[in-house]
Design an enzyme around this catalytic site. Structure first.
Site, PDB file in Angstrom:
ATOM      1  N   GLY A 204       0.759  -1.022  -0.147  1.00 21.69           N
ATOM      2  CA  GLY A 204      -0.100  -0.085  -0.011  1.00 21.69           C
ATOM      3  C   GLY A 204       0.836   1.160  -0.200  1.00 21.69           C
ATOM      4  N   GLU A 226       5.611  -3.177   1.195  1.00 23.45           N
ATOM      5  CA  GLU A 226       5.828  -2.787  -0.466  1.00 23.45           C
ATOM      6  C   GLU A 226       4.826  -1.588  -0.467  1.00 23.45           C
ATOM      7  OE1 GLU A 226       7.131  -7.007  -2.049  1.00 23.45           O
ATOM      8  OE2 GLU A 226       5.160  -6.186  -2.807  1.00 23.45           O
ATOM      9  N   CYS A 260       2.305   0.556  -8.822  1.00 28.18           N
ATOM     10  CA  CYS A 260       3.422   0.801  -7.976  1.00 28.18           C
ATOM     11  C   CYS A 260       4.627   1.169  -8.707  1.00 28.18           C
ATOM     12  CB  CYS A 260       3.668   0.052  -6.876  1.00 28.18           C
ATOM     13  SG  CYS A 260       3.935  -1.639  -7.491  1.00 28.18           S
TER      14      CYS A 260
HETATM   15  P1  NAD Z   1      -3.382   2.374   1.263  1.00 34.06           P
HETATM   16  O1  NAD Z   1      -2.076   2.348   2.092  1.00 34.06           O
HETATM   17  O2  NAD Z   1      -4.602   3.342   1.250  1.00 34.06           O
HETATM   18  O3  NAD Z   1      -4.128   1.001   1.491  1.00 34.06           O
HETATM   19  C1  NAD Z   1      -3.694  -0.120   1.639  1.00 34.06           C
HETATM   20  C2  NAD Z   1      -4.446  -1.116   2.806  1.00 34.06           C
HETATM   21  O4  NAD Z   1      -3.994  -0.933   3.997  1.00 34.06           O
HETATM   22  C3  NAD Z   1      -5.721  -1.400   2.455  1.00 34.06           C
HETATM   23  O5  NAD Z   1      -6.403  -2.744   2.775  1.00 34.06           O
HETATM   24  C4  NAD Z   1      -6.511  -0.396   3.677  1.00 34.06           C
HETATM   25  O6  NAD Z   1      -7.652  -0.854   4.116  1.00 34.06           O
HETATM   26  C5  NAD Z   1      -5.185  -0.828   4.666  1.00 34.06           C
HETATM   27  N1  NAD Z   1      -5.116   0.283   5.930  1.00 34.06           N
HETATM   28  C6  NAD Z   1      -5.402   1.424   5.748  1.00 34.06           C
HETATM   29  N2  NAD Z   1      -5.000   2.287   6.941  1.00 34.06           N
HETATM   30  C7  NAD Z   1      -4.679   1.276   7.814  1.00 34.06           C
HETATM   31  C8  NAD Z   1      -4.100   1.281   8.955  1.00 34.06           C
HETATM   32  N3  NAD Z   1      -3.946   2.464   9.772  1.00 34.06           N
HETATM   33  N4  NAD Z   1      -3.654   0.062   9.463  1.00 34.06           N
HETATM   34  C9  NAD Z   1      -3.592  -0.995   8.812  1.00 34.06           C
HETATM   35  N5  NAD Z   1      -4.159  -1.242   7.311  1.00 34.06           N
HETATM   36  C10 NAD Z   1      -4.622   0.155   6.810  1.00 34.06           C
HETATM   37  O7  NAD Z   1      -3.085   2.039  -0.147  1.00 34.06           O
HETATM   38  P2  NAD Z   1      -3.805   1.578  -1.453  1.00 34.06           P
HETATM   39  O8  NAD Z   1      -4.496   2.864  -1.940  1.00 34.06           O
HETATM   40  O9  NAD Z   1      -4.720   0.416  -1.281  1.00 34.06           O
HETATM   41  O10 NAD Z   1      -2.848   1.141  -2.868  1.00 34.06           O
HETATM   42  C11 NAD Z   1      -2.056   2.175  -3.434  1.00 34.06           C
HETATM   43  C12 NAD Z   1      -0.536   2.170  -2.829  1.00 34.06           C
HETATM   44  O11 NAD Z   1       0.051   0.895  -2.703  1.00 34.06           O
HETATM   45  C13 NAD Z   1       0.158   3.199  -3.844  1.00 34.06           C
HETATM   46  O12 NAD Z   1       1.310   3.997  -3.239  1.00 34.06           O
HETATM   47  C14 NAD Z   1       0.939   2.044  -4.415  1.00 34.06           C
HETATM   48  O13 NAD Z   1       2.285   2.468  -5.365  1.00 34.06           O
HETATM   49  C15 NAD Z   1       1.324   0.984  -3.378  1.00 34.06           C
HETATM   50  N6  NAD Z   1       1.462  -0.219  -4.115  1.00 34.06           N
HETATM   51  C16 NAD Z   1       2.871  -0.685  -3.965  1.00 34.06           C
HETATM   52  C17 NAD Z   1       3.128  -1.887  -4.689  1.00 34.06           C
HETATM   53  C18 NAD Z   1       4.425  -2.657  -4.345  1.00 34.06           C
HETATM   54  O14 NAD Z   1       4.768  -3.728  -4.680  1.00 34.06           O
HETATM   55  N7  NAD Z   1       5.542  -1.842  -3.990  1.00 34.06           N
HETATM   56  C19 NAD Z   1       2.138  -2.485  -5.285  1.00 34.06           C
HETATM   57  C20 NAD Z   1       0.801  -2.186  -5.426  1.00 34.06           C
HETATM   58  C21 NAD Z   1       0.581  -1.059  -4.778  1.00 34.06           C
END
Ligand code: NAD
Length: 454
Positions: A204, A226, A260
């Site tokens: 995320g 990640e 990402c």
């Molecule tokens: P996000 O951080 O908003 O959410 C990711 C997950 O975390 C969701 O399931 C969400 O419900 C959960 N979450 C939110 N707040 C939380 C907390 N306080 N504690 C625990 N869990 C919590 O990200 P997103 O919008 O789902 O994804 C997009 C991001 O992910 C972008 O920054 C992207 O670059 C990154 N990403 C990285 C990779 C990689 O392999 N490096 C792959 C895919 C996406």
């Protein structure tokens, strides 16, 4: 209840029951018991079950890709592409698991030293919505093969995919309590971390990753993050401009820029700059925007409407500081959630659009006059996920790639992931690796045996 809303139409797709703090505790207790039995099974059985999962998935591509497209707005052809490639990753893990974790033994007079690997136990996987099959399989396949139980929280923007992953794993033979999809938002993700878990694997944003790292710090458990990227490519002066412009435009706009490892910044040598920009903009203008369920659609809506404000603010900031919009720049009139593919030039590394993750169909292109200038700009970032160089000259590429501070270095390609290579970020792009042998080691803990013969 969690309302699944189609970002292309704003219609309600489905309502799903959400978990609560109480249900999480019960799930954890069941997972803890089931994990012990799962880990006792021979590796070959677990491998057969994961391979069966791949078979079932391939037979179900149309249904699960449609669910993914409905909940995220991902164009159906791209959703099918992701689903169909997921078994390749399972195959990599199955084929390389035992050799990666083969016990290491050393005999010396009177002493035998052995390294063996054990599962972590019950792990939590909190996941993103943009490639839910890929980022899911990177964790559940090696975690289950290693004998762990997984509490898996799909993003609240891709819960149908989360449920499909759970259904197919269970149908393949993974015990119900060994893999459980928990449904809910970020608050539920945070509650998962309060359980006495043995590891957390997160995909995320940097912001959420940092909160998770702080929250579990005192638990002393395995943690992998990640996170996002601000991935640059540099186009040298010796390239065949048209195909490179087309390839990098695809790298920037595929999945609406919501990858990402999307190309997020482009630096172009001044000798080919004009021609590159012309070809790039022509390519972007040719992208077909439309209904995600139409096989010919290349650009759908953004998955999260809130991101539109981020894109608008980045564009405003850039224009205020001297950038020029060559195409796009606005929401699409009459189509909520859709944003015009946008190309900005005259950008600098002082602008938000060249510093903060856009995660949408917006790209900045900057002219540079040397490899050294390009390298300095590429490394001038808080992130470190991927970076790429386009040139015909292998030596020139090698020299630059070795100096790029990123987990993946690309020569004449971009926006690419391979099961054979570690997927790993530096700086704000995360810690730890999935995929490759390192992505198998991540799900086990070593034990060193010191065995003195009597
Ligand atoms: P996000 O951080 O908003 O959410 C990711 C997950 O975390 C969701 O399931 C969400 O419900 C959960 N979450 C939110 N707040 C939380 C907390 N306080 N504690 C625990 N869990 C919590 O990200 P997103 O919008 O789902 O994804 C997009 C991001 O992910 C972008 O920054 C992207 O670059 C990154 N990403 C990285 C990779 C990689 O392999 N490096 C792959 C895919 C996406």
């Amino acid at each position: 209840m969690l309302k699944v809303i189609n970002p292309a139409t704003e219609a309600l797709v489905k309502e799903l029951e959400t978990d609560s703090v109480d249900s999480l505790k019960k799930r954890y207790d069941r997972a803890k018991l089931a994990q012990v039995e799962w880990a006792k099974r021979p590796f070959k059985e677990r491998a057969q079950i994961l391979s069966k999962f791949s078979e079932l998935l391939l037979a179900d591509v149309d249904r699960v890709a449609k669910d993914q497209s409905l909940e995220t707005g991902k164009p159906i052809s791209q959703a099918k592409g992701e689903v169909k490639s997921t078994p390749n990753r399972v195959k990599y893990f199955v084929e390389n698991f035992e050799s990666t974790l083969a016990p290491i033994e050393k005999e010396s007079p009177g002493m035998r030293e052995v390294v063996r690997y054990e599962p972590l136990g019950v792990i939590v996987n909190i996941s993103a919505w943009n490639y839910p099959w890929f980022v899911g399989v990177n964790v559940f396949a090696p975690a289950l093969l290693a004998g762990n139980a997984v509490l898996y929280k799909p993003s609240e923007f891709s819960p149908l995919t989360g449920k499909n992953i759970e259904r197919l794993l269970h149908e393949a033979g993974v015990p119900k309590d060994c893999f459980q999809a928990v449904i809910g938002d970020g608050a539920l993700g945070a509650a998962l971390l309060d359980l006495p878990i043995n590891g957390v694997f997160f995909t995320g944003s940097y912001g959420t990753g940092a909160k998770i790292a702080q929250k579990v710090a005192s638990k002393m458990i395995r943690i992998q993050l990640e996170l996002g990227g601000k991935d640059p490519v540099y186009i040298c002066d010796d390239v065949d401009v048209k195909p490179v412009a087309e390839g990098t435009a695809d790298g920037a706009f595929y999945n609406n820029g919501q990858s990402c490892c999307s190309v997020e910044r482009i630096y172009v040598h001044e000798k080919v700059y004009d021609k590159y920009v012309e070809n790039f903009v022509n390519t972007v203008k040719g992208f077909k925007m439309g209904d995600p369920l139409d096989e010919s659609t290349y650009l759908g809506p953004l998955t999260r409407k809130a991101q539109i404000q981020v894109l608008k603010s980045q564009i405003q900031d850039a224009v205020k500081k001297g950038a020029k919009i060559l195409t796009g720049g606005n929401e699409v009139k009459g189509k909520p959630g859709y944003f015009e593919p946008t190309v900005l030039v005259n950008v600098t590394n002082e602008m938000e659009v060249m510093r903060e993750e856009s995660f949408g169909p917006v790209i900045g292109i900057q002219k540079v006059s040397s490899d050294e200038e390009a390298l300095a700009l590429m490394n001038d970032t808080d992130y470190g996920l991927t970076a790429g160089v386009y040139t015909r000259d292998e030596k020139r590429a090698e020299k630059m790639l070795s100096q790029l501070n990123a987990g993946s270095a690309y020569w004449n390609c971009c926006d690419r992931v391979s099961p054979e290579l570690p997927w790993t970020g530096r700086k704000h792009s995360g810690i730890g690796s999935t995929l490759s042998r390192l992505g198998i080691m991540a799900f086990v803990q070593p034990k060193g045996y010191h065995l003195r013969k009597p």
